[in-house]
Design a protein around this motif. Structure first.
Motif, PDB file in Angstrom:
ATOM      1  N   LEU A  16       0.832  -1.205   0.000  1.00 44.75           N
ATOM      2  CA  LEU A  16       0.000   0.000   0.000  1.00 44.75           C
ATOM      3  C   LEU A  16       0.870   1.259   0.000  1.00 44.75           C
ATOM      4  O   LEU A  16       0.601   2.212  -0.733  1.00 44.75           O
ATOM      5  CB  LEU A  16      -0.941   0.000   1.202  1.00 44.75           C
ATOM      6  CG  LEU A  16      -2.084  -1.025   1.173  1.00 44.75           C
ATOM      7  CD1 LEU A  16      -2.799  -1.078   2.513  1.00 44.75           C
ATOM      8  CD2 LEU A  16      -3.073  -0.692   0.060  1.00 44.75           C
ATOM      9  N   ARG A  17       1.915   1.248   0.801  1.00 43.33           N
ATOM     10  CA  ARG A  17       2.794   2.424   0.853  1.00 43.33           C
ATOM     11  C   ARG A  17       3.503   2.633  -0.479  1.00 43.33           C
ATOM     12  O   ARG A  17       3.702   3.772  -0.916  1.00 43.33           O
ATOM     13  CB  ARG A  17       3.817   2.274   1.991  1.00 43.33           C
ATOM     14  CG  ARG A  17       3.219   2.458   3.384  1.00 43.33           C
ATOM     15  CD  ARG A  17       4.307   2.696   4.418  1.00 43.33           C
ATOM     16  NE  ARG A  17       5.252   1.594   4.470  1.00 43.33           N
ATOM     17  CZ  ARG A  17       5.111   0.522   5.248  1.00 43.33           C
ATOM     18  NH1 ARG A  17       4.054   0.430   6.050  1.00 43.33           N
ATOM     19  NH2 ARG A  17       6.004  -0.443   5.244  1.00 43.33           N
ATOM     20  N   SER A  18       3.859   1.539  -1.141  1.00 41.45           N
ATOM     21  CA  SER A  18       4.522   1.666  -2.450  1.00 41.45           C
ATOM     22  C   SER A  18       3.589   2.274  -3.484  1.00 41.45           C
ATOM     23  O   SER A  18       4.040   2.806  -4.498  1.00 41.45           O
ATOM     24  CB  SER A  18       5.010   0.297  -2.930  1.00 41.45           C
ATOM     25  OG  SER A  18       3.922  -0.523  -3.348  1.00 41.45           O
ATOM     26  N   MET A  19       2.271   2.200  -3.235  1.00 41.57           N
ATOM     27  CA  MET A  19       1.281   2.785  -4.138  1.00 41.57           C
ATOM     28  C   MET A  19       0.909   4.198  -3.706  1.00 41.57           C
ATOM     29  O   MET A  19      -0.029   4.792  -4.233  1.00 41.57           O
ATOM     30  CB  MET A  19       0.028   1.900  -4.173  1.00 41.57           C
ATOM     31  CG  MET A  19       0.277   0.506  -4.752  1.00 41.57           C
ATOM     32  SD  MET A  19      -1.100  -0.635  -4.465  1.00 41.57           S
ATOM     33  CE  MET A  19      -2.426   0.182  -5.350  1.00 41.57           C
ATOM     34  N   GLY A  20       1.631   4.725  -2.707  1.00 40.48           N
ATOM     35  CA  GLY A  20       1.384   6.090  -2.250  1.00 40.48           C
ATOM     36  C   GLY A  20       0.293   6.203  -1.205  1.00 40.48           C
ATOM     37  O   GLY A  20      -0.147   7.306  -0.871  1.00 40.48           O
ATOM     38  N   ILE A  21      -0.162   5.066  -0.660  1.00 44.13           N
ATOM     39  CA  ILE A  21      -1.225   5.084   0.362  1.00 44.13           C
ATOM     40  C   ILE A  21      -0.566   4.975   1.729  1.00 44.13           C
ATOM     41  O   ILE A  21      -0.220   3.888   2.202  1.00 44.13           O
ATOM     42  CB  ILE A  21      -2.231   3.926   0.139  1.00 44.13           C
ATOM     43  CG1 ILE A  21      -2.817   4.002  -1.275  1.00 44.13           C
ATOM     44  CG2 ILE A  21      -3.341   3.970   1.190  1.00 44.13           C
ATOM     45  CD1 ILE A  21      -3.680   2.816  -1.651  1.00 44.13           C
ATOM     46  N   GLU A  22      -0.355   6.120   2.368  1.00 41.29           N
ATOM     47  CA  GLU A  22       0.302   6.170   3.677  1.00 41.29           C
ATOM     48  C   GLU A  22      -0.705   6.242   4.817  1.00 41.29           C
ATOM     49  O   GLU A  22      -0.476   5.696   5.892  1.00 41.29           O
ATOM     50  CB  GLU A  22       1.233   7.393   3.749  1.00 41.29           C
ATOM     51  CG  GLU A  22       2.396   7.364   2.770  1.00 41.29           C
ATOM     52  CD  GLU A  22       3.557   6.512   3.250  1.00 41.29           C
ATOM     53  OE1 GLU A  22       3.504   6.043   4.405  1.00 41.29           O
ATOM     54  OE2 GLU A  22       4.498   6.313   2.466  1.00 41.29           O
ATOM     55  N   SER A  23      -1.820   6.963   4.556  1.00 37.42           N
ATOM     56  CA  SER A  23      -2.831   7.172   5.594  1.00 37.42           C
ATOM     57  C   SER A  23      -4.213   6.902   5.019  1.00 37.42           C
ATOM     58  O   SER A  23      -4.425   7.002   3.801  1.00 37.42           O
ATOM     59  CB  SER A  23      -2.782   8.608   6.115  1.00 37.42           C
ATOM     60  OG  SER A  23      -1.511   8.912   6.635  1.00 37.42           O
ATOM     61  N   LEU A  24      -5.148   6.572   5.894  1.00 34.97           N
ATOM     62  CA  LEU A  24      -6.528   6.379   5.475  1.00 34.97           C
ATOM     63  C   LEU A  24      -7.216   7.725   5.302  1.00 34.97           C
ATOM     64  O   LEU A  24      -6.917   8.695   6.008  1.00 34.97           O
ATOM     65  CB  LEU A  24      -7.294   5.555   6.515  1.00 34.97           C
ATOM     66  CG  LEU A  24      -6.839   4.120   6.747  1.00 34.97           C
ATOM     67  CD1 LEU A  24      -7.794   3.431   7.701  1.00 34.97           C
ATOM     68  CD2 LEU A  24      -6.729   3.336   5.448  1.00 34.97           C
ATOM     69  N   TYR A  25      -8.140   7.783   4.353  1.00 34.77           N
ATOM     70  CA  TYR A  25      -9.005   8.952   4.225  1.00 34.77           C
ATOM     71  C   TYR A  25      -9.948   8.987   5.434  1.00 34.77           C
ATOM     72  O   TYR A  25     -10.221   7.943   6.054  1.00 34.77           O
ATOM     73  CB  TYR A  25      -9.837   8.852   2.953  1.00 34.77           C
ATOM     74  CG  TYR A  25      -9.077   9.040   1.656  1.00 34.77           C
ATOM     75  CD1 TYR A  25      -7.931   9.819   1.582  1.00 34.77           C
ATOM     76  CD2 TYR A  25      -9.541   8.447   0.474  1.00 34.77           C
ATOM     77  CE1 TYR A  25      -7.260  10.005   0.378  1.00 34.77           C
ATOM     78  CE2 TYR A  25      -8.878   8.627  -0.740  1.00 34.77           C
ATOM     79  CZ  TYR A  25      -7.738   9.400  -0.779  1.00 34.77           C
ATOM     80  OH  TYR A  25      -7.087   9.580  -1.962  1.00 34.77           O
ATOM     81  N   PRO A  26     -10.500  10.151   5.768  1.00 36.09           N
ATOM     82  CA  PRO A  26     -11.412  10.244   6.918  1.00 36.09           C
ATOM     83  C   PRO A  26     -12.569   9.241   6.889  1.00 36.09           C
ATOM     84  O   PRO A  26     -12.844   8.599   7.922  1.00 36.09           O
ATOM     85  CB  PRO A  26     -11.901  11.698   6.854  1.00 36.09           C
ATOM     86  CG  PRO A  26     -10.757  12.436   6.229  1.00 36.09           C
ATOM     87  CD  PRO A  26     -10.179  11.488   5.216  1.00 36.09           C
ATOM     88  N   PRO A  27     -13.285   9.035   5.755  1.00 38.63           N
ATOM     89  CA  PRO A  27     -14.367   8.045   5.774  1.00 38.63           C
ATOM     90  C   PRO A  27     -13.849   6.623   6.008  1.00 38.63           C
ATOM     91  O   PRO A  27     -14.519   5.816   6.663  1.00 38.63           O
ATOM     92  CB  PRO A  27     -15.000   8.163   4.376  1.00 38.63           C
ATOM     93  CG  PRO A  27     -14.559   9.476   3.844  1.00 38.63           C
ATOM     94  CD  PRO A  27     -13.221   9.723   4.450  1.00 38.63           C
ATOM     95  N   GLN A  28     -12.658   6.315   5.484  1.00 42.49           N
ATOM     96  CA  GLN A  28     -12.072   4.996   5.714  1.00 42.49           C
ATOM     97  C   GLN A  28     -11.752   4.808   7.192  1.00 42.49           C
ATOM     98  O   GLN A  28     -11.999   3.739   7.772  1.00 42.49           O
ATOM     99  CB  GLN A  28     -10.805   4.842   4.872  1.00 42.49           C
ATOM    100  CG  GLN A  28     -11.047   4.832   3.371  1.00 42.49           C
ATOM    101  CD  GLN A  28      -9.755   4.897   2.573  1.00 42.49           C
ATOM    102  OE1 GLN A  28      -8.769   5.495   3.017  1.00 42.49           O
ATOM    103  NE2 GLN A  28      -9.750   4.318   1.385  1.00 42.49           N
ATOM    104  N   GLU A  29     -11.215   5.861   7.793  1.00 42.08           N
ATOM    105  CA  GLU A  29     -10.891   5.802   9.224  1.00 42.08           C
ATOM    106  C   GLU A  29     -12.155   5.578  10.056  1.00 42.08           C
ATOM    107  O   GLU A  29     -12.161   4.775  10.997  1.00 42.08           O
ATOM    108  CB  GLU A  29     -10.194   7.097   9.646  1.00 42.08           C
ATOM    109  CG  GLU A  29      -9.678   7.081  11.072  1.00 42.08           C
ATOM    110  CD  GLU A  29      -8.820   8.294  11.388  1.00 42.08           C
ATOM    111  OE1 GLU A  29      -8.595   8.543  12.588  1.00 42.08           O
ATOM    112  OE2 GLU A  29      -8.364   8.976  10.448  1.00 42.08           O
ATOM    113  N   ARG A  30     -13.240   6.253   9.670  1.00 42.65           N
ATOM    114  CA  ARG A  30     -14.503   6.067  10.401  1.00 42.65           C
ATOM    115  C   ARG A  30     -15.002   4.634  10.282  1.00 42.65           C
ATOM    116  O   ARG A  30     -15.530   4.063  11.243  1.00 42.65           O
ATOM    117  CB  ARG A  30     -15.569   7.029   9.853  1.00 42.65           C
ATOM    118  CG  ARG A  30     -15.387   8.468  10.330  1.00 42.65           C
ATOM    119  CD  ARG A  30     -16.505   9.353   9.826  1.00 42.65           C
ATOM    120  NE  ARG A  30     -17.809   8.849  10.213  1.00 42.65           N
ATOM    121  CZ  ARG A  30     -18.966   9.274   9.699  1.00 42.65           C
ATOM    122  NH1 ARG A  30     -18.963  10.209   8.763  1.00 42.65           N
ATOM    123  NH2 ARG A  30     -20.104   8.781  10.116  1.00 42.65           N
ATOM    124  N   ALA A  31     -14.840   4.051   9.089  1.00 41.32           N
ATOM    125  CA  ALA A  31     -15.285   2.663   8.892  1.00 41.32           C
ATOM    126  C   ALA A  31     -14.472   1.702   9.757  1.00 41.32           C
ATOM    127  O   ALA A  31     -15.028   0.768  10.355  1.00 41.32           O
ATOM    128  CB  ALA A  31     -15.170   2.284   7.413  1.00 41.32           C
TER     129      ALA A  31
END
Length: 698
Positions: A16-31
């Motif tokens: 995920l980090r290699s794809m540039g996904i370091e943090s969850l978006y706010p709606p993802q965090e809520r889920a």
């Protein structure tokens, strides 16, 4: 919430980090906080590009840890492939088995018991349920993607019945509903037993507006505001050019194919003068020409692409659409003029979405449909703001657009199952979940139809009587007849069974009657075409011989039958498109539908003990697959031999598989367009089919 802190495998975190996904978006965090990774069922209604698919992936990882499969239901074949590739890419370190499945509705797909994540179309999931696929009980996560399509007349009932059945087959499975536009979340979340997660957060800000008389009008905290915009002449052209000059891309939505092509034509001259990747666009245009060789529509599309513009609609084949999509995603193509079907398709965002006429076909677009289109505006990673622009032709129209679409809420998701009750009865009985009228009542009470208070018990019993009258349910018991079971397993409409009975009682069978029977089936999608006047009488006569009333659909039925007649009599695809005006994409869908339904009708005719007619429809299914007259079917079974090459071989004296198997290699080389490599391949294939053994290169 950082990806690093998620309780998932470290290799997946790295991917995920290699794809540039370091943090969850706010709606993802809520889920996640609401229990996504603990097996909690959720209904997630958040805007396009807010990361809903990643939530499904994270939940599937936890389902795998618990020893369960994931079944991901998607509305379109193209989307199943896209989602499956996404899962494969991220979960590759875990050696997870992922499969995308669609079509072939007469199979329980036993092999899927070895697959961890199954991405299926609504129709394919329905088919597996009807065939009582044993692996369904191993499903621990059910993902209902684009859940707002429950309102769709065609796909909605499939999704509703499949989801209702799955929740009974795997009652402890986690449910995850995903959509960008669900306003009546209470009803939907109650139906699937889930907590609602609602958010209007987007990775790019969306600015919805209406253009009128040199200004863009938009709502700011409920107040209508405006700003001047530089427009000279046609606002559609000016707004598009302005966006491109600022480094953006534009999607223009057209309410019809004709309008989409018209917009592309108008824009091509203006856009073609701007700086862009001309070499890349030339390569894309060459690919279009190669894929659509000889098709006037493909040549037209290629000429526009060279100037940075394309049209995109269902009249194009899947391959042509994919070339357009890839060029746009790679930012070579600057403008796509598309019908609204693209909004339900693959994820292709643009900085600006322009909607010149807020219509779908001849009707006004619903607010939900508008929101789906507007949600495409803004490219995450490229744009800070996305712009959607409707164009008003008058001050009155401006007021209407602002009031209805900018201020309006999407319509509630409503069940469409009432239209397909008989079909739902067969599906529920075939699944093994319904064995008596009490079970049927309980099953129907578990549908969204019941939750929304529009369930009609009297209609259910009327449909039961109808199914008994046409011989699909035993009149003396609550059991499917042999015919009824095959209708259910084949996933065809009960009316197709009535047509099969009509065919079985026909003393004679000819091509026109058979094609009319197929084209009258509700399982064959309509196409944008009407047959020429001189072909109406023969097919009208065939309708009369079949004893079938098309109830005002005669021209639609005859149009489909005529298109199929051209195809199976070896008229070239170029002639079918260029001379008769049947779009290549329409022909492709028609062929796929008709091949399947012809095979299904053959199966039903065998149950009805109409062996001769059943064999006719089996052969017709093969003819539709290959697009040939009967005498070429043997040759088309040889590897590397299609309809054109088969006719060349036949005309050169090679009439059968045995003829090819026994022919000297040099004789095959005398046939046009057959080289040495292909000749070897053909001979080996023919020898294997004829039981003569293969051979190596000579």
């Amino acid at each position: 919430m950082k990806v690093e802190h998620l309780p998932i495998d470290g290799a997946v975190k790295s991917r995920l980090r290699s794809m540039g996904i370091e943090s969850l978006y706010p709606p993802q965090e809520r889920a996640v906080e609401a229990g996504l990774l603990d097996g909690e069922s959720l209904l997630v209604s958040t805007p396009t590009a807010s990361g809903k698919t990643l939530l499904a992936l994270l939940a599937s990882i936890k389902a795998l840890e618990r020893g369960y499969k994931t079944l991901y239901l998607s509305p379109l074949r193209a989307l199943t492939s896209e989602k499956a590739e996404y899962f494969k890419k991220i979960l590759e370190p875990l050696n997870v088995k992922v499969a995308a499945v669609s079509r072939d509705y007469d199979s329980p797909e036993e092999w899927l018991k070895h697959v961890d994540i199954i991405v299926a179309t609504y129709e394919k999931a329905d088919s597996c349920i009807r065939h009582r696929s044993p692996w369904l009980r191993d499903v621990g996560l059910i993902v209902l993607d684009e859940v707002h399509l429950l309102s769709d007349e065609e796909r909605g009932p499939r999704l509703e019945v499949a989801a209702t059945a799955l929740m009974k087959i795997a009652p402890d499975a986690q449910r995850l509903g995903l959509s960008a536009t669900v306003t009546n979340h209470g009803e939907i979340s109650s139906w699937i037993g889930a907590k609602p997660i609602l958010s209007d957060w987007r990775p790019t800000e969306l600015r919805e507006s209406v253009y009128y008389n040199g200004k863009l009008y938009f709502l700011n905290s409920g107040r209508l505001e405006s700003e001047e915009v530089k427009v000279a002449g046609n606002p559609l052209i000016s707004l598009t050019v302005n966006c491109i000059l600022d480094g953006g891309q534009v999607m223009i939505y057209a309410h019809s194919r004709r309008m989409g092509e018209s917009y592309a034509h108008k824009l091509a001259e203006r856009i073609g003068a701007l700086a862009m990747d001309r070499e890349g666009l030339r390569r894309d245009a060459d690919m279009i020409r190669a894929e659509g060789r000889g098709l006037e529509m493909a040549e037209l599309l290629a000429s526009y692409i060279e100037r940075g513009v394309a049209f995109h609609h269902a009249g194009l084949t899947h391959q042509l659409r994919r070339i357009v999509e890839e060029s746009f995603l790679r930012r070579r193509l600057k403008v796509i003029c598309a019908t609204p079907t693209l909004a339900a398709g693959v994820n292709i965002p643009a900085r600006m979405v322009i909607i010149p006429e807020v219509k779908k076909s001849v009707k006004d677009m619903s607010v939900m449909e508008y929101k789906q289109l507007a949600g495409r505006a803004g490219r995450p990673g490229f744009d800070r703001v996305g712009y959607s622009v409707m164009i008003a032709s008058s001050k009155r129209k401006l007021t209407t657009l602002v009031r209805r679409y900018l201020s309006g809420e999407p319509e509630p998701v409503r069940s469409n199952l009432l239209r397909r009750i008989s079909w739902a009865i067969l599906a529920s009985m075939s699944s093994g979940l319904v064995e008596d009228e009490g079970d049927l009542e309980e099953f129907m009470s578990s549908t969204l139809l019941k939750i929304q208070g529009i369930y009609d018990q009297r209609l259910v019993y009327r449909e039961l009587d109808f199914l008994r009258r046409i011989g699909l349910i035993d009149p003396n018991s609550f059991e499917l007849t042999r015919l009824g079971r095959r209708v259910a397993e084949l996933c065809v409409d009960p009316i197709t069974a009535v047509l099969a009975r009509k065919v079985s009682s026909s003393k004679t069978m000819d091509e026109d009657i058979a094609l009319i029977a197929l084209s009258a089936s509700p399982d064959i999608s309509p196409i944008a075409y009407e047959a020429p006047l001189h072909m109406i009488d023969p097919f009208t006569s065939a309708l009369e011989k079949l004893g079938w009333s098309a109830e005002g659909r005669e021209m639609e039925v005859i149009g489909k039958a005529f298109a199929l007649k051209l195809w199976i009599n070896e008229v070239s695809e170029e002639t079918i498109s260029n001379v008769y005006g049947i779009a290549p994409g329409d022909l492709l869908v028609l062929k796929e539908n008709a091949e399947w339904i012809s095979s299904a009708v053959a199966e039903l005719l065998l149950v009805l003990r109409s062996l001769r007619h059943g064999l006719y429809f089996m052969e017709l299914s093969e003819r539709i697959r290959h697009g040939v007259k009967p005498e070429l079917l043997q040759l088309c079974s040889i590897e590397g031999v299609g309809r054109v090459r088969a006719r060349m071989l036949y005309n050169s004296g090679f009439k059968s598989v045995e003829d090819i198997a026994r022919a000297p290699l040099e004789k095959l080389l005398e046939v046009p367009r057959i080289g040495r490599e292909l000749a070897y391949k053909m001979k080996n294939s023919a020898k294997a089919s004829a039981g003569l053994g293969g051979e190596g290169h000579e």
